[in-house]
Scaffold this motif. Structure first.
Motif, PDB file in Angstrom:
ATOM      1  N   ARG A 104       4.688  -4.813  -2.728  1.00 11.49           N
ATOM      2  CA  ARG A 104       5.084  -3.472  -2.301  1.00 11.49           C
ATOM      3  C   ARG A 104       5.372  -2.556  -3.477  1.00 11.49           C
ATOM      4  N   THR A 105       5.785  -3.130  -4.607  1.00 17.37           N
ATOM      5  CA  THR A 105       6.164  -2.279  -5.736  1.00 17.37           C
ATOM      6  C   THR A 105       5.055  -2.228  -6.779  1.00 17.37           C
ATOM      7  N   GLN A 106       4.999  -1.099  -7.443  1.00 18.14           N
ATOM      8  CA  GLN A 106       3.990  -0.915  -8.489  1.00 18.14           C
ATOM      9  C   GLN A 106       4.216  -1.887  -9.639  1.00 18.14           C
ATOM     10  N   GLY A 141       6.972   4.090   3.055  1.00 20.21           N
ATOM     11  CA  GLY A 141       6.630   4.313   1.648  1.00 20.21           C
ATOM     12  C   GLY A 141       5.170   4.062   1.330  1.00 20.21           C
ATOM     13  N   THR A 196       3.159   7.184   0.519  1.00 18.65           N
ATOM     14  CA  THR A 196       3.574   8.065  -0.575  1.00 18.65           C
ATOM     15  C   THR A 196       3.526   7.395  -1.935  1.00 18.65           C
ATOM     16  N   ALA A 197       3.749   6.075  -1.987  1.00 19.90           N
ATOM     17  CA  ALA A 197       3.850   5.397  -3.288  1.00 19.90           C
ATOM     18  C   ALA A 197       2.485   4.903  -3.752  1.00 19.90           C
ATOM     19  N   ASP A 198       2.185   5.149  -5.014  1.00 20.30           N
ATOM     20  CA  ASP A 198       0.945   4.648  -5.616  1.00 20.30           C
ATOM     21  C   ASP A 198       1.209   3.257  -6.173  1.00 20.30           C
ATOM     22  N   SER A 199       1.220   2.255  -5.301  1.00 17.86           N
ATOM     23  CA  SER A 199       1.601   0.913  -5.742  1.00 17.86           C
ATOM     24  C   SER A 199       0.400   0.040  -6.107  1.00 17.86           C
ATOM     25  N   ARG A 223      -2.910   4.561  -3.812  1.00 18.48           N
ATOM     26  CA  ARG A 223      -2.158   4.135  -2.637  1.00 18.48           C
ATOM     27  C   ARG A 223      -2.705   2.802  -2.141  1.00 18.48           C
ATOM     28  N   GLY A 268       4.595  -1.948   3.885  1.00 16.33           N
ATOM     29  CA  GLY A 268       5.333  -1.021   3.046  1.00 16.33           C
ATOM     30  C   GLY A 268       6.071   0.022   3.852  1.00 16.33           C
TER      31      GLY A 268
END
Length: 147
Positions: free
Chosen positions: A87-89, A38, A41-44, A30, A35
């Motif tokens: 923000r995005t993986q 999200g 929750t998101a592993d970015s 994380r 973000g």
């Protein structure tokens, strides 16, 4: 970067050296920062690790030079780069790969040719001495007047 057949990307360090996807290890976690909802929750966040000491894709003389230059960054012969600014993986994966490629490229460059010592030319010596004489005259002119 070169697109591998399975969809992932290989790292092109130089014209002769390409690090295959199999030698790279990615970990996701994380990320802090922007973000919104999200972010929890998101592993970015991406940690990209490359085992430089055990790599078979880098020729031995270049590997030795890279190990020496990156000595302060290596842990057990492995270099780790993390990226969490996007923000995005996927964007963070690209950023980590770009950063690792740049680090490896910089470490792989050969050392510059040794400097050959030169001596000053006669003209440069004469110009230096003339400048010293004229500066001395300027300073001597600043003395007290005694009339």
């Amino acid at each position: 970067m070169v697109k591998a057949p399975h969809g992932f990307v290989e790292l092109v360090v130089s014209g002769r050296v390409v690090v295959p996807e199999a030698e790279l290890e990615e970990r996701f976690s994380r990320s802090s920062g922007p973000g919104g909802q999200g972010v929890n929750t998101a592993d970015s966040r991406v940690e990209l690790t490359f085992d430089l000491a055990a790599s078979s894709s880098i020729p031995e003389p270049m590997r030795a030079r890279m190990l020496q230059r990156l000595d302060g960054r290596l842990v057990d012969g492995r270099i780790t780069v993390s990226a969490s600014e996007h923000r995005t993986q996927l964007a963070n994966r690209r950023a980590a790969r770009d950063r690792l490629t740049e680090i490896l490229r910089e470490a792989a460059t050969p050392p510059p040719a040794p400097r050959r010592p030169t001596r000053p030319t006669r003209g440069s010596k004469e110009r230096r001495l003339q400048a010293k004489r004229s500066r001395s005259e300027v300073k001597r002119g600043r003395g007290r007047f005694t009339e």
